[in-house]
Design a protein around this motif. Structure first.
Motif, PDB file in Angstrom:
ATOM      1  N   LEU A   2       0.833  -1.196   0.000  1.00 28.29           N
ATOM      2  CA  LEU A   2       0.000   0.000   0.000  1.00 28.29           C
ATOM      3  C   LEU A   2       0.867   1.245   0.000  1.00 28.29           C
ATOM      4  O   LEU A   2       1.956   1.254   0.582  1.00 28.29           O
ATOM      5  CB  LEU A   2      -0.867   0.067   1.263  1.00 28.29           C
ATOM      6  CG  LEU A   2      -1.956  -0.952   1.468  1.00 28.29           C
ATOM      7  CD1 LEU A   2      -2.660  -0.693   2.809  1.00 28.29           C
ATOM      8  CD2 LEU A   2      -2.954  -0.932   0.335  1.00 28.29           C
ATOM      9  N   ILE A   4       0.393   4.965   1.501  1.00 26.70           N
ATOM     10  CA  ILE A   4      -0.425   5.682   2.480  1.00 26.70           C
ATOM     11  C   ILE A   4      -0.233   7.181   2.262  1.00 26.70           C
ATOM     12  O   ILE A   4       0.896   7.655   2.106  1.00 26.70           O
ATOM     13  CB  ILE A   4      -0.003   5.320   3.926  1.00 26.70           C
ATOM     14  CG1 ILE A   4      -0.047   3.808   4.154  1.00 26.70           C
ATOM     15  CG2 ILE A   4      -0.844   6.072   4.944  1.00 26.70           C
ATOM     16  CD1 ILE A   4      -1.406   3.192   4.162  1.00 26.70           C
ATOM     17  N   TYR A   5      -1.339   7.933   2.293  1.00 27.49           N
ATOM     18  CA  TYR A   5      -1.343   9.378   2.046  1.00 27.49           C
ATOM     19  C   TYR A   5      -1.961  10.073   3.254  1.00 27.49           C
ATOM     20  O   TYR A   5      -3.115   9.814   3.595  1.00 27.49           O
ATOM     21  CB  TYR A   5      -2.162   9.649   0.788  1.00 27.49           C
ATOM     22  CG  TYR A   5      -2.322  11.088   0.407  1.00 27.49           C
ATOM     23  CD1 TYR A   5      -1.394  11.711  -0.422  1.00 27.49           C
ATOM     24  CD2 TYR A   5      -3.420  11.819   0.829  1.00 27.49           C
ATOM     25  CE1 TYR A   5      -1.566  13.038  -0.806  1.00 27.49           C
ATOM     26  CE2 TYR A   5      -3.598  13.139   0.454  1.00 27.49           C
ATOM     27  CZ  TYR A   5      -2.670  13.746  -0.363  1.00 27.49           C
ATOM     28  OH  TYR A   5      -2.834  15.047  -0.740  1.00 27.49           O
ATOM     29  N   ILE A  27       5.310   1.282   8.904  1.00 26.87           N
ATOM     30  CA  ILE A  27       5.672   1.677   7.546  1.00 26.87           C
ATOM     31  C   ILE A  27       7.151   1.396   7.318  1.00 26.87           C
ATOM     32  O   ILE A  27       7.925   1.332   8.278  1.00 26.87           O
ATOM     33  CB  ILE A  27       5.373   3.176   7.263  1.00 26.87           C
ATOM     34  CG1 ILE A  27       6.194   4.091   8.177  1.00 26.87           C
ATOM     35  CG2 ILE A  27       3.874   3.456   7.384  1.00 26.87           C
ATOM     36  CD1 ILE A  27       6.093   5.574   7.857  1.00 26.87           C
ATOM     37  N   THR A  57       3.896   0.511   2.815  1.00 27.47           N
ATOM     38  CA  THR A  57       3.686  -0.507   3.830  1.00 27.47           C
ATOM     39  C   THR A  57       3.010  -1.721   3.194  1.00 27.47           C
ATOM     40  O   THR A  57       2.848  -1.778   1.971  1.00 27.47           O
ATOM     41  CB  THR A  57       2.849   0.059   5.000  1.00 27.47           C
ATOM     42  OG1 THR A  57       2.862  -0.871   6.081  1.00 27.47           O
ATOM     43  CG2 THR A  57       1.430   0.370   4.580  1.00 27.47           C
ATOM     44  N   PHE A  62      -2.700  -1.267   7.625  1.00 33.00           N
ATOM     45  CA  PHE A  62      -3.493  -0.034   7.504  1.00 33.00           C
ATOM     46  C   PHE A  62      -4.260   0.314   8.776  1.00 33.00           C
ATOM     47  O   PHE A  62      -4.241   1.462   9.224  1.00 33.00           O
ATOM     48  CB  PHE A  62      -4.449  -0.073   6.313  1.00 33.00           C
ATOM     49  CG  PHE A  62      -5.198   1.228   6.169  1.00 33.00           C
ATOM     50  CD1 PHE A  62      -4.590   2.326   5.604  1.00 33.00           C
ATOM     51  CD2 PHE A  62      -6.488   1.363   6.659  1.00 33.00           C
ATOM     52  CE1 PHE A  62      -5.252   3.548   5.507  1.00 33.00           C
ATOM     53  CE2 PHE A  62      -7.170   2.572   6.576  1.00 33.00           C
ATOM     54  CZ  PHE A  62      -6.544   3.667   5.992  1.00 33.00           C
ATOM     55  N   ILE A  65      -2.001   1.784  11.339  1.00 31.38           N
ATOM     56  CA  ILE A  65      -1.524   3.099  10.897  1.00 31.38           C
ATOM     57  C   ILE A  65      -2.619   4.137  11.107  1.00 31.38           C
ATOM     58  O   ILE A  65      -2.369   5.234  11.615  1.00 31.38           O
ATOM     59  CB  ILE A  65      -1.093   3.052   9.412  1.00 31.38           C
ATOM     60  CG1 ILE A  65       0.182   2.228   9.269  1.00 31.38           C
ATOM     61  CG2 ILE A  65      -0.915   4.465   8.844  1.00 31.38           C
ATOM     62  CD1 ILE A  65       0.512   1.851   7.838  1.00 31.38           C
ATOM     63  N   GLU A  66      -3.842   3.804  10.718  1.00 34.47           N
ATOM     64  CA  GLU A  66      -4.969   4.727  10.892  1.00 34.47           C
ATOM     65  C   GLU A  66      -5.139   5.103  12.367  1.00 34.47           C
ATOM     66  O   GLU A  66      -5.276   6.282  12.714  1.00 34.47           O
ATOM     67  CB  GLU A  66      -6.247   4.094  10.360  1.00 34.47           C
ATOM     68  CG  GLU A  66      -7.460   4.976  10.523  1.00 34.47           C
ATOM     69  CD  GLU A  66      -8.744   4.318  10.072  1.00 34.47           C
ATOM     70  OE1 GLU A  66      -9.727   5.049   9.917  1.00 34.47           O
ATOM     71  OE2 GLU A  66      -8.776   3.084   9.904  1.00 34.47           O
ATOM     72  N   ILE A  80      -6.586  10.057   6.024  1.00 32.90           N
ATOM     73  CA  ILE A  80      -5.641   8.941   6.069  1.00 32.90           C
ATOM     74  C   ILE A  80      -6.147   7.933   5.038  1.00 32.90           C
ATOM     75  O   ILE A  80      -7.137   7.239   5.288  1.00 32.90           O
ATOM     76  CB  ILE A  80      -5.554   8.317   7.468  1.00 32.90           C
ATOM     77  CG1 ILE A  80      -5.163   9.385   8.501  1.00 32.90           C
ATOM     78  CG2 ILE A  80      -4.562   7.148   7.484  1.00 32.90           C
ATOM     79  CD1 ILE A  80      -5.354   8.971   9.935  1.00 32.90           C
ATOM     80  N   THR A  81      -5.514   7.921   3.880  1.00 36.31           N
ATOM     81  CA  THR A  81      -5.987   7.073   2.790  1.00 36.31           C
ATOM     82  C   THR A  81      -4.880   6.136   2.330  1.00 36.31           C
ATOM     83  O   THR A  81      -3.706   6.340   2.640  1.00 36.31           O
ATOM     84  CB  THR A  81      -6.463   7.905   1.577  1.00 36.31           C
ATOM     85  OG1 THR A  81      -5.355   8.658   1.069  1.00 36.31           O
ATOM     86  CG2 THR A  81      -7.572   8.865   1.969  1.00 36.31           C
ATOM     87  N   SER A  82      -5.287   5.130   1.564  1.00 37.46           N
ATOM     88  CA  SER A  82      -4.298   4.215   0.999  1.00 37.46           C
ATOM     89  C   SER A  82      -4.685   3.847  -0.414  1.00 37.46           C
ATOM     90  O   SER A  82      -5.863   3.890  -0.782  1.00 37.46           O
ATOM     91  CB  SER A  82      -4.180   2.948   1.850  1.00 37.46           C
ATOM     92  OG  SER A  82      -5.338   2.152   1.718  1.00 37.46           O
TER      93      SER A  82
END
Length: 100
Positions: A2, A4-5, A27, A57, A62, A65-66, A80-82
């Motif tokens: 993924l 991650i943004y 990550i 990652t 996810f 991370i979120e 928080i997007t992927s």
């Protein structure tokens, strides 16, 4: 894998969140990218300078991370997007898996 943004209010916040995600092995790496953002917030057009975390990652990380990024983030409603990484060179993919 993924991508991650996570946009952040500034470089200090982006660095703090990135370091925490790295230390917890959520990550493999983070790129910090300065951006200009335009968006509507509470009925007003807003323009801000932000710093985006672009991290790599694995799919399984996810949710953690979120949770971690939300707890550390200053925004009331952080983005928080992927995105699924469809293609990646094998050596890099193996390195990411080893890091997380």
């Amino acid at each position: 894998m993924l991508a991650i943004y996570i946009p952040c209010k500034d470089k200090k916040e982006a660095t703090r969140i990135s370091l925490q995600l790295l230390e917890k092995k959520l990550i493999a790496c983070a790129n910090l990218i300065p951006i200009n953002s335009l968006y509507l917030w509470e009925g007003k057009l807003t323009s801000d300078k932000e710093v985006v975390i672009l991290a790599k990652t694995t799919d399984k990380k996810f949710a953690a991370i979120e949770k971690e990024a939300t707890a550390l983030h200053s925004y009331h409603c952080p983005c928080i997007t992927s995105w699924k990484i469809e293609k990646v060179n094998k050596a890099y993919e193996q390195w990411v898996k080893k890091m997380v």
